[in-house]
Design a protein around this motif. Structure first.
Motif, short mmCIF file in Angstrom:
data_model
loop_
_atom_site.label_atom_id
_atom_site.label_comp_id
_atom_site.label_asym_id
_atom_site.label_seq_id
_atom_site.Cartn_x
_atom_site.Cartn_y
_atom_site.Cartn_z
N LEU A 121 -10.56 8.50 -11.85
CA LEU A 121 -9.94 9.53 -11.00
C LEU A 121 -8.46 9.64 -11.35
O LEU A 121 -7.79 8.62 -11.57
CB LEU A 121 -10.08 9.12 -9.52
N GLU A 122 -7.98 10.86 -11.39
CA GLU A 122 -6.58 11.09 -11.78
C GLU A 122 -5.64 10.27 -10.89
O GLU A 122 -5.71 10.34 -9.66
CB GLU A 122 -6.25 12.57 -11.66
N ARG A 123 -4.76 9.54 -11.51
CA ARG A 123 -3.80 8.70 -10.79
C ARG A 123 -2.71 9.60 -10.19
O ARG A 123 -2.32 10.60 -10.79
CB ARG A 123 -3.20 7.73 -11.81
N LEU A 152 0.82 -1.23 0.00
CA LEU A 152 0.00 0.00 0.00
C LEU A 152 0.86 1.28 0.00
O LEU A 152 1.80 1.40 0.77
CB LEU A 152 -0.92 0.01 1.23
N HIS A 153 0.52 2.22 -0.86
CA HIS A 153 1.28 3.46 -0.98
C HIS A 153 0.33 4.66 -1.03
O HIS A 153 -0.89 4.48 -1.11
CB HIS A 153 2.21 3.40 -2.19
N TYR A 154 0.92 5.88 -1.03
CA TYR A 154 0.04 7.06 -0.95
C TYR A 154 -0.83 7.23 -2.20
O TYR A 154 -1.87 7.88 -2.15
CB TYR A 154 0.84 8.33 -0.61
N GLY A 199 -2.33 -12.54 -15.26
CA GLY A 199 -0.93 -12.30 -15.64
C GLY A 199 -0.20 -11.36 -14.70
O GLY A 199 0.91 -10.96 -14.97
N LYS A 200 -0.82 -10.99 -13.56
CA LYS A 200 -0.13 -10.13 -12.61
C LYS A 200 0.61 -11.05 -11.64
O LYS A 200 0.06 -11.49 -10.63
CB LYS A 200 -1.16 -9.25 -11.89
N LEU A 201 1.85 -11.37 -12.00
CA LEU A 201 2.53 -12.47 -11.31
C LEU A 201 3.37 -12.02 -10.12
O LEU A 201 3.76 -12.84 -9.31
CB LEU A 201 3.46 -13.19 -12.30
N ASP A 221 -5.35 5.32 -14.94
CA ASP A 221 -4.56 4.39 -15.77
C ASP A 221 -5.49 3.40 -16.47
O ASP A 221 -5.09 2.72 -17.40
CB ASP A 221 -3.50 3.65 -14.94
N TRP A 222 -6.72 3.32 -16.02
CA TRP A 222 -7.69 2.39 -16.60
C TRP A 222 -8.64 3.09 -17.56
O TRP A 222 -9.62 2.49 -18.00
CB TRP A 222 -8.51 1.72 -15.49
N LYS A 223 -8.36 4.36 -17.87
CA LYS A 223 -9.29 5.18 -18.65
C LYS A 223 -9.86 4.42 -19.86
O LYS A 223 -9.12 3.88 -20.66
CB LYS A 223 -8.59 6.46 -19.13
N1 CTP Z 1 -3.66 4.16 -8.18
C1 CTP Z 1 -3.56 5.57 -8.20
N2 CTP Z 1 -2.34 6.16 -8.20
C2 CTP Z 1 -1.21 5.41 -8.19
C3 CTP Z 1 -1.27 4.01 -8.16
C4 CTP Z 1 -2.53 3.41 -8.15
O1 CTP Z 1 -4.57 6.27 -8.22
N3 CTP Z 1 -0.04 6.02 -8.22
C5 CTP Z 1 -4.97 3.55 -8.21
C6 CTP Z 1 -5.22 2.64 -9.42
O2 CTP Z 1 -5.56 3.39 -10.55
C7 CTP Z 1 -6.35 1.79 -8.91
C8 CTP Z 1 -6.01 1.63 -7.43
O3 CTP Z 1 -5.10 2.68 -7.11
O4 CTP Z 1 -7.56 2.48 -9.04
C9 CTP Z 1 -5.41 0.27 -7.10
O5 CTP Z 1 -4.37 0.07 -8.02
P1 CTP Z 1 -3.28 -1.09 -8.00
O6 CTP Z 1 -3.26 -1.71 -9.34
O7 CTP Z 1 -3.45 -1.93 -6.82
O8 CTP Z 1 -1.96 -0.18 -7.77
P2 CTP Z 1 -0.67 0.07 -8.64
O9 CTP Z 1 0.31 0.83 -7.79
O10 CTP Z 1 -1.04 0.70 -9.97
O11 CTP Z 1 -0.15 -1.40 -8.84
P3 CTP Z 1 0.77 -2.07 -9.98
O12 CTP Z 1 2.00 -1.22 -10.08
O13 CTP Z 1 1.01 -3.45 -9.48
O14 CTP Z 1 -0.06 -2.05 -11.25
#
Ligand code: CTP
Length: 447
Positions: A112-114, A13-15, A45-47, A95-97
């Motif tokens: 929502l903006e990543r 988990l990150h900010y 495929g998320k290994l 990132d899922w846009k």
């Molecule tokens: N998310 C975000 N900002 C980031 C990283 C993630 O807003 N810097 C959002 C993703 O768009 C998603 C949610 O957090 O809606 C969970 O994403 P997840 O795939 O678990 O996180 P990622 O850090 O993108 O993981 P990975 O690098 O494994 O793809």
């Protein structure tokens, strides 16, 4: 009450995650967070996910932002969840846009903006040093290994050793490796781990030398040609605090792992028989057909068929019988019949005889049928007397499967786990023992 739903893996988990959850929560009154199951991540495929499902759920719970946490287990579940929980808004990072526009039929969707500059992938890369791997030998499988290693973050194939320098040089150039050498000491100076893809008869010596030099070892099957050698090798690895893993790729595939769990769950009753076949027609002058290079169907292919037998019936057969068709001193086809205390097993392996590469696990209540190629497990059925009860299981099998064993190796090295439950040292030793028994006892030769 306005209900929002969002999904993610939430590994390490990150900010970025916290920002997203905060913003999603602010859009309504009640936030449901779907956390992906381990199996679902593997299937898509998320290994590389580091934390278990329960740790990732804890991560989300500790943010205090989720009113409810659910597990996402399969593709298509989002539609069902939206309906089941009466969701008013689906929110996900930018990132899922566009990728979830299809859900608009069921509820509004917002991207929502990543948060820039942070991701789980990045954290996973930072957490551990990249494991530098040196190849020992450049057989056909070494090319595939390099290709597959590119799918796993955290490893890099740096160089190659071959006692024949010209061959190593050609390979290194072709594969764009940083170095080649015909000097093992130089290899050991430059890498943290080795992948042994040399001819079978040299595996043991290379394993022992590499462990002695303090290197983690990934070794092609068969790990060794006798049980004693296999035992010595695992003892040496334990003594040195290093990882030693045998490359029987099936052992590390998610679908095979699930198959074993289901087989042992009692759903098919007590397991009474395992039958598996693996044949691969081979011609010409290849090492596989040479007696002086430990060729033959048993040495080459039996690790695969012995794996489910050992995993499901144990490491102590009471009696082993073998029948072979021989040519120039190697077995072109071998059929084995094993007796265990309460079960039987049989297998067929062949370099010169072709048969259906399927597996059947028979139990007192039903059986599991895995069609060819069962060793690249991606589909199987659990069948019962009542055919209406048949269950079908589908999985993704990425690439040619080597990436799963590389992933297991990386996780073991980074996590400091010296043994894998997917192929325990005693199971690998038992497989070596069975192959040794074949050579010791000799088969009944059929003309
Ligand atoms: N998310 C975000 N900002 C980031 C990283 C993630 O807003 N810097 C959002 C993703 O768009 C998603 C949610 O957090 O809606 C969970 O994403 P997840 O795939 O678990 O996180 P990622 O850090 O993108 O993981 P990975 O690098 O494994 O793809």
């Amino acid at each position: 009450m306005k209900k929002i739903i969002t999904y993610g893996t939430f590994d390490l988990l990150h900010y970025g995650h916290i920002n997203l959850l905060k913003r999603a929560k602010a859009l309504g009154d009640y936030l449901i967070v779907g956390v992906t199951s381990d199996l679902y991540d593997k299937e898509r495929g998320k290994l590389n996910v580091q934390q278990s499902l329960s740790q990732r759920i804890d991560n989300v719970r500790e943010t205090g932002l989720a009113d409810e946490i659910i597990v996402e287990e399969f593709e298509g579940q989002k539609i069902l969840d939206i309906q089941k929980y009466n969701i008013d808004l689906f929110a996900i990072g930018s990132d899922w846009k566009g990728k979830f526009d299809y859900l608009m039929e069921y509820c509004p969707v917002t991207y929502l903006e990543r948060t820039r500059g942070i991701s789980s992938t990045q954290l996973r890369m930072q957490e551990h040093e990249i494991i530098s791997i040196g190849l020992i030998g450049n057989g056909r499988i070494a090319r595939r290994f390099i290709k597959e290693s590119k799918y796993i973050s955290g490893v890099n194939v740096e160089g190659i050793y071959n006692p024949r320098a010209a061959s190593a040089e050609k390979f290194a150039r072709e594969q764009e490796l940083a170095f080649y050498t015909d000097d093992l000491t130089e290899l050991y100076d430059k890498v943290a781990a080795v992948y042994i893809a040399a001819p079978h008869q040299y595996h043991y010596d290379y394993i022992m030398q590499s462990l002695e030099a303090g290197k983690h070892v990934l070794c092609e099957k068969p790990l060794a040609l006798t049980a004693q050698e296999a035992k010595n090798a695992y003892e040496k690895a334990a003594e040195k605090g290093l990882v030693l893993l045998e490359c029987i790729k099936t052992a590390y595939c998610p679908a095979f792992e699930h198959l074993l769990i289901l087989a042992k769950s009692g759903r098919i009753g007590n397991i009474k028989d395992v039958e598996a076949s693996f044949t691969k027609l081979t011609y010409g002058n290849l090492r596989e057909l040479q007696a002086d290079q430990a060729g033959g169907s048993m040495n080459e292919l039996s690790s695969y068929v012995l794996l489910p037998i050992v995993k499901l019936l144990g490491t102590d057969p009471v009696d082993l019988r073998f029948y072979s068709q021989m040519q120039n001193g190697v077995d072109m086809f071998t059929k084995g019949l094993f007796q265990f205390a309460r079960a039987t097993a049989s297998f067929k392996v062949g370099l010169g005889v072709k048969t259906e590469g399927e597996m059947v696990i028979s139990g007192t209540q039903g059986y599991i049928y895995v069609p060819a190629p069962w060793w690249k497990t991606q589909y199987f059925e659990m069948r019962f007397e009542n055919t209406n009860e048949t269950n079908k299981y589908f999985y993704k099998f990425e690439g040619d499967g080597l990436r799963y064993e590389i992933l297991e190796f990386v996780k073991m090295v980074n996590g400091g786990n010296l043994t894998s439950t997917r192929l325990k040292p005693e199971e690998s030793i038992a497989i070596a023992q069975m192959i040794e028994t074949y050579h010791e006892k000799g088969p009944i030769v059929i003309e």
